[in-house]
Write a protein that holds these residues in place. Structure first.
Motif, PDB file in Angstrom:
ATOM      1  N   GLN A 197      87.176 148.637  74.092  1.00 57.73           N
ATOM      2  CA  GLN A 197      86.902 149.095  72.741  1.00 57.73           C
ATOM      3  C   GLN A 197      87.983 148.616  71.774  1.00 57.73           C
ATOM      4  O   GLN A 197      87.706 148.317  70.607  1.00 57.73           O
ATOM      5  CB  GLN A 197      86.801 150.625  72.718  1.00 57.73           C
ATOM      6  CG  GLN A 197      85.534 151.166  73.352  1.00 57.73           C
ATOM      7  CD  GLN A 197      85.505 152.678  73.418  1.00 57.73           C
ATOM      8  OE1 GLN A 197      86.526 153.357  73.219  1.00 57.73           O
ATOM      9  NE2 GLN A 197      84.336 153.235  73.704  1.00 57.73           N
ATOM     10  N   ALA A 198      89.216 148.530  72.261  1.00 56.35           N
ATOM     11  CA  ALA A 198      90.325 148.088  71.419  1.00 56.35           C
ATOM     12  C   ALA A 198      90.297 146.581  71.210  1.00 56.35           C
ATOM     13  O   ALA A 198      90.499 146.086  70.096  1.00 56.35           O
ATOM     14  CB  ALA A 198      91.650 148.509  72.040  1.00 56.35           C
ATOM     15  N   ASP A 199      90.058 145.814  72.274  1.00 55.08           N
ATOM     16  CA  ASP A 199      89.994 144.352  72.218  1.00 55.08           C
ATOM     17  C   ASP A 199      89.250 143.870  73.450  1.00 55.08           C
ATOM     18  O   ASP A 199      89.800 143.838  74.550  1.00 55.08           O
ATOM     19  CB  ASP A 199      91.388 143.740  72.161  1.00 55.08           C
ATOM     20  CG  ASP A 199      91.355 142.245  71.848  1.00 55.08           C
ATOM     21  OD1 ASP A 199      90.396 141.565  72.254  1.00 55.08           O
ATOM     22  OD2 ASP A 199      92.293 141.754  71.199  1.00 55.08           O
ATOM     23  N   ALA A 200      88.023 143.487  73.265  1.00 49.76           N
ATOM     24  CA  ALA A 200      87.162 143.120  74.387  1.00 49.76           C
ATOM     25  C   ALA A 200      87.656 141.884  75.131  1.00 49.76           C
ATOM     26  O   ALA A 200      87.262 141.644  76.268  1.00 49.76           O
ATOM     27  CB  ALA A 200      85.739 142.877  73.901  1.00 49.76           C
ATOM     28  N   ALA A 201      88.544 141.088  74.513  1.00 49.82           N
ATOM     29  CA  ALA A 201      89.014 139.857  75.147  1.00 49.82           C
ATOM     30  C   ALA A 201      90.176 140.082  76.100  1.00 49.82           C
ATOM     31  O   ALA A 201      90.557 139.163  76.829  1.00 49.82           O
ATOM     32  CB  ALA A 201      89.428 138.849  74.076  1.00 49.82           C
ATOM     33  N   VAL A 202      90.769 141.272  76.118  1.00 49.53           N
ATOM     34  CA  VAL A 202      91.912 141.525  76.992  1.00 49.53           C
ATOM     35  C   VAL A 202      91.419 141.770  78.419  1.00 49.53           C
ATOM     36  O   VAL A 202      90.689 142.733  78.658  1.00 49.53           O
ATOM     37  CB  VAL A 202      92.732 142.729  76.509  1.00 49.53           C
ATOM     38  CG1 VAL A 202      93.852 143.066  77.504  1.00 49.53           C
ATOM     39  CG2 VAL A 202      93.320 142.450  75.135  1.00 49.53           C
ATOM     40  N   PRO A 203      91.803 140.931  79.377  1.00 43.78           N
ATOM     41  CA  PRO A 203      91.375 141.161  80.760  1.00 43.78           C
ATOM     42  C   PRO A 203      91.984 142.433  81.341  1.00 43.78           C
ATOM     43  O   PRO A 203      93.136 142.766  81.067  1.00 43.78           O
ATOM     44  CB  PRO A 203      91.888 139.919  81.503  1.00 43.78           C
ATOM     45  CG  PRO A 203      92.064 138.882  80.450  1.00 43.78           C
ATOM     46  CD  PRO A 203      92.500 139.640  79.230  1.00 43.78           C
ATOM     47  N   VAL A 204      91.196 143.130  82.153  1.00 42.57           N
ATOM     48  CA  VAL A 204      91.632 144.356  82.817  1.00 42.57           C
ATOM     49  C   VAL A 204      91.688 144.092  84.314  1.00 42.57           C
ATOM     50  O   VAL A 204      90.720 143.627  84.914  1.00 42.57           O
ATOM     51  CB  VAL A 204      90.674 145.522  82.521  1.00 42.57           C
ATOM     52  CG1 VAL A 204      91.092 146.777  83.294  1.00 42.57           C
ATOM     53  CG2 VAL A 204      90.635 145.803  81.024  1.00 42.57           C
ATOM     54  N   LEU A 205      92.836 144.404  84.926  1.00 43.33           N
ATOM     55  CA  LEU A 205      93.010 144.241  86.361  1.00 43.33           C
ATOM     56  C   LEU A 205      93.026 145.610  87.027  1.00 43.33           C
ATOM     57  O   LEU A 205      93.784 146.496  86.630  1.00 43.33           O
ATOM     58  CB  LEU A 205      94.319 143.516  86.680  1.00 43.33           C
ATOM     59  CG  LEU A 205      94.530 142.148  86.039  1.00 43.33           C
ATOM     60  CD1 LEU A 205      95.838 141.537  86.518  1.00 43.33           C
ATOM     61  CD2 LEU A 205      93.363 141.212  86.332  1.00 43.33           C
ATOM     62  N   ALA A 206      92.196 145.767  88.038  1.00 45.88           N
ATOM     63  CA  ALA A 206      92.187 146.985  88.838  1.00 45.88           C
ATOM     64  C   ALA A 206      92.698 146.653  90.228  1.00 45.88           C
ATOM     65  O   ALA A 206      93.027 145.511  90.540  1.00 45.88           O
ATOM     66  CB  ALA A 206      90.780 147.573  88.905  1.00 45.88           C
ATOM     67  N   GLY A 207      92.768 147.665  91.075  1.00 42.51           N
ATOM     68  CA  GLY A 207      93.166 147.452  92.454  1.00 42.51           C
ATOM     69  C   GLY A 207      94.646 147.620  92.656  1.00 42.51           C
ATOM     70  O   GLY A 207      95.117 148.652  93.123  1.00 42.51           O
ATOM     71  N   SER A 208      95.421 146.574  92.306  1.00 39.73           N
ATOM     72  CA  SER A 208      96.868 146.571  92.539  1.00 39.73           C
ATOM     73  C   SER A 208      97.141 146.937  94.003  1.00 39.73           C
ATOM     74  O   SER A 208      98.002 147.754  94.313  1.00 39.73           O
ATOM     75  CB  SER A 208      97.571 147.534  91.588  1.00 39.73           C
ATOM     76  OG  SER A 208      98.944 147.248  91.491  1.00 39.73           O
ATOM     77  N   LEU A 209      96.385 146.317  94.881  1.00 43.44           N
ATOM     78  CA  LEU A 209      96.330 146.716  96.287  1.00 43.44           C
ATOM     79  C   LEU A 209      97.414 146.067  97.132  1.00 43.44           C
ATOM     80  O   LEU A 209      97.737 144.888  96.947  1.00 43.44           O
ATOM     81  CB  LEU A 209      94.969 146.334  96.879  1.00 43.44           C
ATOM     82  CG  LEU A 209      93.719 146.877  96.176  1.00 43.44           C
ATOM     83  CD1 LEU A 209      92.469 146.212  96.728  1.00 43.44           C
ATOM     84  CD2 LEU A 209      93.648 148.381  96.334  1.00 43.44           C
ATOM     85  N   VAL A 210      97.946 146.827  98.081  1.00 42.87           N
ATOM     86  CA  VAL A 210      98.848 146.258  99.082  1.00 42.87           C
ATOM     87  C   VAL A 210      98.137 146.079 100.420  1.00 42.87           C
ATOM     88  O   VAL A 210      98.596 145.311 101.259  1.00 42.87           O
ATOM     89  CB  VAL A 210     100.107 147.129  99.270  1.00 42.87           C
ATOM     90  CG1 VAL A 210     100.911 147.198  97.991  1.00 42.87           C
ATOM     91  CG2 VAL A 210      99.757 148.523  99.761  1.00 42.87           C
ATOM     92  N   GLY A 211      97.039 146.755 100.625  1.00 48.93           N
ATOM     93  CA  GLY A 211      96.299 146.666 101.886  1.00 48.93           C
ATOM     94  C   GLY A 211      95.233 145.600 101.834  1.00 48.93           C
ATOM     95  O   GLY A 211      94.450 145.533 100.880  1.00 48.93           O
TER      96      GLY A 211
END
Length: 426
Positions: A197-211
């Motif tokens: 909603q703030a800036d649709a062009a900013v990529p979002v990363l989820a997970g941040s997984l170590v496993g």
């Protein structure tokens, strides 16, 4: 003469927004970068300057920095600490000037937002790190609000915003408490919505997984995380390539085609003084350099890996993962990684003046569009895209209206980005 494809002045925002799409993986290799010092209590502007200057010499295209929410908004929602904001502003500005984009990893709940038990909250002091900061917020919307604030403030100057750090880490140093999968999925959904909603062009990363066995990721899929991220961040230190392949197979089995961002990996050059450090086997400085370069070269064959960000730039007091010593000296890994990041033919640029006409000319690596930026008295005034001729040369007349003095020009291959720009002045 080069064929001018889109030789026109663009606004900085428009060009940066277009550049954001290049963060997705391709067969030409991942975005190379390094982890740098982020926002902690006491982070100074000189630290930001130093970290970005070193990253530029490394030919990094991205840097990853931890932003502690507890430092950014320590007292109450919506009240951003002025000194903390000055640091993040400086880091982003320095990076933009160097043609680098930051990945901001936003974690660490402020005391007022933390879901920690009362016994921990009583010992939580605003602005000082404690066990309570590792607990996720009571309300995901509070985290989403500050994530949206960062997206709105920095926009396409960011490579991505990473949602928290290592929620599946068994030591619970970053994401403590019960019901981790459900709570993390709720934070991701809220933050993704606010960021877009703030800036649709900013990529979002989820997970941040170590496993890499896929157990936590499959649970996240079951909790409804799909559709709320542009990439999955992973942190693999052991069997890096095998771990990437394993987690990618879990993605494919669950219909997930989003790219992986390997935004934390590396080796500690603590051998022979130590054998194990931070649960990882120690190696020599020379083996550290060889391992990093080997991984970067191997990732050129993995179009589903969007970024490879080494941990980290400089040794800390109790660890030796850095490319530089604690005193700032370069280890073999710095030179080796810089060479791996800049392995293509270099871009060259020179300026020629004929009367009132200034022309930029030179050569570059084949295979992509080239970008040109013209600065007048340090201010960006003109941008253009073009392609090389059949001999990999170019000649671009610059706008006469901008004059012929006080001019600084940067030219770069669009795929490689401004971090590998050649520069010239008149």
């Amino acid at each position: 003469m080069a064929l001018a494809l889109a030789l026109a002045a663009w606004s900085a925002a428009a060009c940066q927004s277009a550049g954001a799409t290049s963060a997705h993986g391709s067969s030409a290799g991942a975005l190379g970068g390094v982890n740098v010092i982020g926002l902690f209590s006491g982070s100074t502007l000189s630290v930001a300057d130093r970290e970005i200057a070193a990253a530029r010499k490394l030919h990094a295209r991205v840097v990853r920095a931890e932003l502690r929410w507890s430092t950014l908004e320590p007292l109450r929602p919506g009240q951003v600490d002025a000194s903390a904001l000055a640091f993040t502003d400086r880091l982003v500005a320095d990076a933009a000037a160097a043609g680098i984009r930051p990945i901001f990893t936003l974690d660490s709940s402020p005391c007022w937002a933390s879901s920690a038990p009362p016994a921990l909250l009583r010992r939580c002091v605003p602005g000082k790190l404690s066990a309570a900061n590792a607990w996720p917020p009571v309300d995901p919307a509070s985290y989403a609000a500050v994530a949206g604030y960062l997206a709105r403030r920095y926009g396409s100057r960011l490579a991505a915003i990473e949602i928290w750090n290592e929620p599946d880490q068994s030591n619970q140093l970053y994401f403590a408490g019960p019901n981790k999968v459900q709570r993390y999925a709720a934070i991701v959904r809220a933050a993704y919505t606010a960021i877009k909603q703030a800036d649709a062009a900013v990529p979002v990363l989820a997970g941040s997984l170590v496993g890499s066995n896929g157990v936590f990721l499959r649970a996240l899929y079951a909790a409804g995380i799909k559709g709320y991220y542009d990439g999955l961040a992973v942190h693999y230190y052991s069997l890096v390539l095998a771990s990437l392949r394993a987690i990618h197979e879990v993605q494919l089995a669950n219909g997930d085609s989003r790219p992986l961002w390997l935004d934390e990996f590396g080796w500690s050059s603590c051998y022979p003084k130590q054998r194990i450090q931070e649960e990882q086997a120690c190696v020599t400085a020379r083996i550290q350099a060889r391992n990093l370069a080997d991984v970067i070269r191997s990732l050129a064959q993995a179009p589903w890996v969007a970024a490879a960000v080494v941990y980290n730039l400089q040794n800390a007091a109790n660890e030796n993962f850095g490319l530089m010593t604690a005193f700032g000296g370069r280890k073999p890994g710095f030179t080796g990684l810089a060479r791996a990041f800049a392995s293509t033919s270099p871009v060259t640029v020179a300026l020629r003046r004929r009367g009132s006409q200034l022309t930029a000319f030179g050569s570059g690596p084949v295979g992509d569009y080239m970008g040109l930026e013209e600065l007048v008295a340090g201010v960006l005034r003109y941008r253009a895209l073009f392609i090389l001729d059949r001999f990999d040369h170019y000649s671009i007349p610059l706008p006469r209206v901008l004059g012929t003095s006080g001019i600084h020009v940067r030219v770069f291959q669009y795929w490689a980005g401004p971090a590998r720009a050649a520069e010239g002045g008149a």
